[in-house]
Design a protein around this motif. Structure first.
Motif, PDB file in Angstrom:
ATOM      1  N   THR A   1      -4.121   6.648 -10.125  1.00 22.03           N
ATOM      2  CA  THR A   1      -3.825   7.790  -9.301  1.00 22.03           C
ATOM      3  C   THR A   1      -4.160   8.866 -10.043  1.00 22.03           C
ATOM      4  O   THR A   1      -4.265   8.825 -11.454  1.00 22.03           O
ATOM      5  CB  THR A   1      -2.584   7.715  -8.581  1.00 22.03           C
ATOM      6  OG1 THR A   1      -2.830   8.806  -7.471  1.00 22.03           O
ATOM      7  CG2 THR A   1      -1.328   8.187  -9.716  1.00 22.03           C
TER       8      THR A   1
ATOM      9  N   GLY B   1      -9.160   0.188  -9.854  1.00 24.90           N
ATOM     10  CA  GLY B   1      -8.701   1.622  -9.397  1.00 24.90           C
ATOM     11  C   GLY B   1      -9.885   2.529  -8.823  1.00 24.90           C
ATOM     12  O   GLY B   1     -11.083   2.167  -9.222  1.00 24.90           O
TER      13      GLY B   1
ATOM     14  N   SER C   1       0.651  -1.106   0.069  1.00 25.74           N
ATOM     15  CA  SER C   1       0.007  -0.041  -0.103  1.00 25.74           C
ATOM     16  C   SER C   1       0.925   1.137   0.054  1.00 25.74           C
ATOM     17  O   SER C   1       1.971   1.239   0.661  1.00 25.74           O
ATOM     18  CB  SER C   1      -0.800   0.040   1.168  1.00 25.74           C
ATOM     19  OG  SER C   1      -1.886  -1.134   1.203  1.00 25.74           O
TER      20      SER C   1
ATOM     21  N   THR D   1     -10.160  -1.335  -1.676  1.00 27.67           N
ATOM     22  CA  THR D   1      -9.738  -0.170  -2.500  1.00 27.67           C
ATOM     23  C   THR D   1     -10.221   0.908  -1.802  1.00 27.67           C
ATOM     24  O   THR D   1     -11.669   1.091  -1.556  1.00 27.67           O
ATOM     25  CB  THR D   1     -10.326  -0.446  -3.952  1.00 27.67           C
ATOM     26  OG1 THR D   1      -9.980  -1.537  -4.541  1.00 27.67           O
ATOM     27  CG2 THR D   1      -9.699   0.616  -4.752  1.00 27.67           C
TER      28      THR D   1
ATOM     29  N   THR E   1      -3.286  -3.125  -2.789  1.00 28.87           N
ATOM     30  CA  THR E   1      -2.530  -2.064  -3.528  1.00 28.87           C
ATOM     31  C   THR E   1      -3.205  -0.674  -3.249  1.00 28.87           C
ATOM     32  O   THR E   1      -2.421   0.212  -3.195  1.00 28.87           O
ATOM     33  CB  THR E   1      -2.210  -2.369  -4.900  1.00 28.87           C
ATOM     34  OG1 THR E   1      -1.911  -3.972  -4.835  1.00 28.87           O
ATOM     35  CG2 THR E   1      -1.588  -1.592  -5.711  1.00 28.87           C
ATOM     36  N   ASN E   2      -4.469  -0.570  -3.039  1.00 28.07           N
ATOM     37  CA  ASN E   2      -4.965   0.611  -3.321  1.00 28.07           C
ATOM     38  C   ASN E   2      -5.796   0.873  -1.973  1.00 28.07           C
ATOM     39  O   ASN E   2      -6.813   1.510  -1.725  1.00 28.07           O
ATOM     40  CB  ASN E   2      -5.910   0.751  -4.305  1.00 28.07           C
ATOM     41  CG  ASN E   2      -5.548   0.408  -5.341  1.00 28.07           C
ATOM     42  OD1 ASN E   2      -4.624   1.057  -5.963  1.00 28.07           O
ATOM     43  ND2 ASN E   2      -5.937  -0.521  -6.459  1.00 28.07           N
TER      44      ASN E   2
ATOM     45  N   ALA F   1      -9.904   6.654  -7.106  1.00 27.13           N
ATOM     46  CA  ALA F   1      -9.222   7.818  -6.811  1.00 27.13           C
ATOM     47  C   ALA F   1     -10.093   9.108  -6.985  1.00 27.13           C
ATOM     48  O   ALA F   1     -11.112   8.968  -7.603  1.00 27.13           O
ATOM     49  CB  ALA F   1      -8.000   7.893  -7.775  1.00 27.13           C
TER      50      ALA F   1
ATOM     51  N   SER G   1      -2.412   0.218 -11.425  1.00 23.79           N
ATOM     52  CA  SER G   1      -1.984   1.241 -10.759  1.00 23.79           C
ATOM     53  C   SER G   1      -2.655   2.143 -11.325  1.00 23.79           C
ATOM     54  O   SER G   1      -2.920   2.630 -12.348  1.00 23.79           O
ATOM     55  CB  SER G   1      -0.571   1.541 -11.027  1.00 23.79           C
ATOM     56  OG  SER G   1       0.161   0.130 -10.818  1.00 23.79           O
TER      57      SER G   1
END
Length: 344
Positions: free
Chosen positions: A313, A256, A100, A207, A155-156, A258, A311
């Motif tokens: 962002t 994903g 993370s 996430t 990861t998120n 964001a 990935s």
């Protein structure tokens, strides 16, 4: 010098197509679109890499990730001016997948936690509970007296909460044991503190995004032992609250998520409609927006190929969402780069 110039010109050409709407009068209403810039010198294809925009450095930072044969421990930077550039820090975390990562503006550092130190299909790996920080030049391992347990596939799942002034971590798993812990990282004192909210999402890989407009964290979906979720939760720094929006994206994991400052909404992209990456389950390439109350799907003329483990962002240099890499088929990975934003 030629390579730099080519990289600079190609990304500017792509960004000329992705003309972001910044509030000036326009003859034609802006439209949300995905654009794939023509770049050279991309990082190798991978999934489960960590990526976040580093405000102090003025570039998006990417670290690690993996494929079926390779585990990465490389550091890359992306910006409007240069595209992708591999960095050579004096020190680095061990090669990792599924850690993370978040940017902490109080210390102007990027914080990395956890991860798994073996590639997909490998054996003998272990989960990490190490904390590392990036200062724009190199990585430094931190040694807090208390840390979250070792974990990965998250990861998120770590973001900076502007209202709290802390980096917040949720969930994760090690050896298929999932948790729903909420931890906060204080970058000034370099300490981890576990929180005890009255309510929490169920244990899972998760996430997260931080909604600056609503001043709260947003969680969507995730998975636990073969079960993918489609629930939406927010965290105010005190407690978690589950929402029941009228419209809900399909259950998924490894997507994903964001916040888009120009829209003041959270954007969700893709993921896996299940929890098994190499079992033939469906990968997604749909795009959704969360306005604090409801989800709405965005229709675009182009889109990245269906993928999970991307990935993803917000990139401050292009003022758009940046997507890199991902798992696109059972044994196939990509290193494609896409930008998502408003254009006329």
């Amino acid at each position: 010098m030629l390579s730099f110039r080519m990289r600079y010109e190609t990304i500017l050409q792509a960004l000329a197509v992705l003309r972001l709407f910044v509030g000036t009068a326009a003859a034609q209403a802006p439209k949300l679109e995905w654009i794939e810039p023509s770049l050279i010198g991309l990082p190798p294809a991978r999934t489960s890499a960590m990526m976040v925009y580093d405000e102090a450095m003025g570039a998006t930072l990417l670290y690690g990730g993996n494929t079926y044969s390779t585990l990465y421990g490389d550091t890359w930077a992306f910006s409007k001016a240069t595209g992708w550039t591999q960095l050579t820090p004096a020190a680095s975390p061990p090669p990792l997948q599924g850690a993370s990562m978040a940017y902490d503006p109080t210390t102007q550092t990027v914080v990395l936690f956890g991860g798994l130190n073996v590639h997909i299909g490998g054996s003998g790996g272990s989960y990490s509970n190490q904390t590392w920080t990036w200062d724009g030049v190199t990585w430094t391992q931190q040694f807090p007296s208390v840390s979250p347990s070792a974990r990965s596939w998250n990861t998120n799942a770590m973001v900076f909460d502007t209202k709290l002034g802390q980096v917040v971590l949720f969930g994760g798993q090690a050896d298929f044991v999932f948790n729903n812990e909420t931890w906060e990282w204080d970058g000034t004192s370099k300490t981890w503190t576990q929180q005890s909210p009255a309510h929490s999402p169920s244990p899972r890989n998760a996430t997260l995004a931080y909604d600056d407009a609503a001043e709260q964290m947003v969680l969507f979906g995730g998975n636990t032992n073969g079960i993918a979720y489609d629930d939406t939760w927010t965290y105010t720094g005190v407690d978690w609250t589950e929402h029941k929006p009228a419209t809900v994206p399909e259950a998924r994991t490894d997507n994903g998520l964001a916040f888009v400052p120009l829209l003041k909404e959270v954007v969700l992209y893709g993921g896996l409609a299940g929890s098994c990456e190499d079992c033939g389950q469906g990968r997604l390439n749909d795009t959704w927006l969360w306005d604090g109350t409801n989800w709405s799907q965005v229709q675009t003329s182009a889109s990245p190929q269906p993928s999970s483990g991307v990935s993803f962002t917000y990139d401050g240099t292009t003022k758009s969402m940046l997507l890199f890499g991902g798992w696109v088929a059972d044994f196939s990975f990509t290193n494609s780069t896409w930008l998502f934003g408003l254009r006329r």
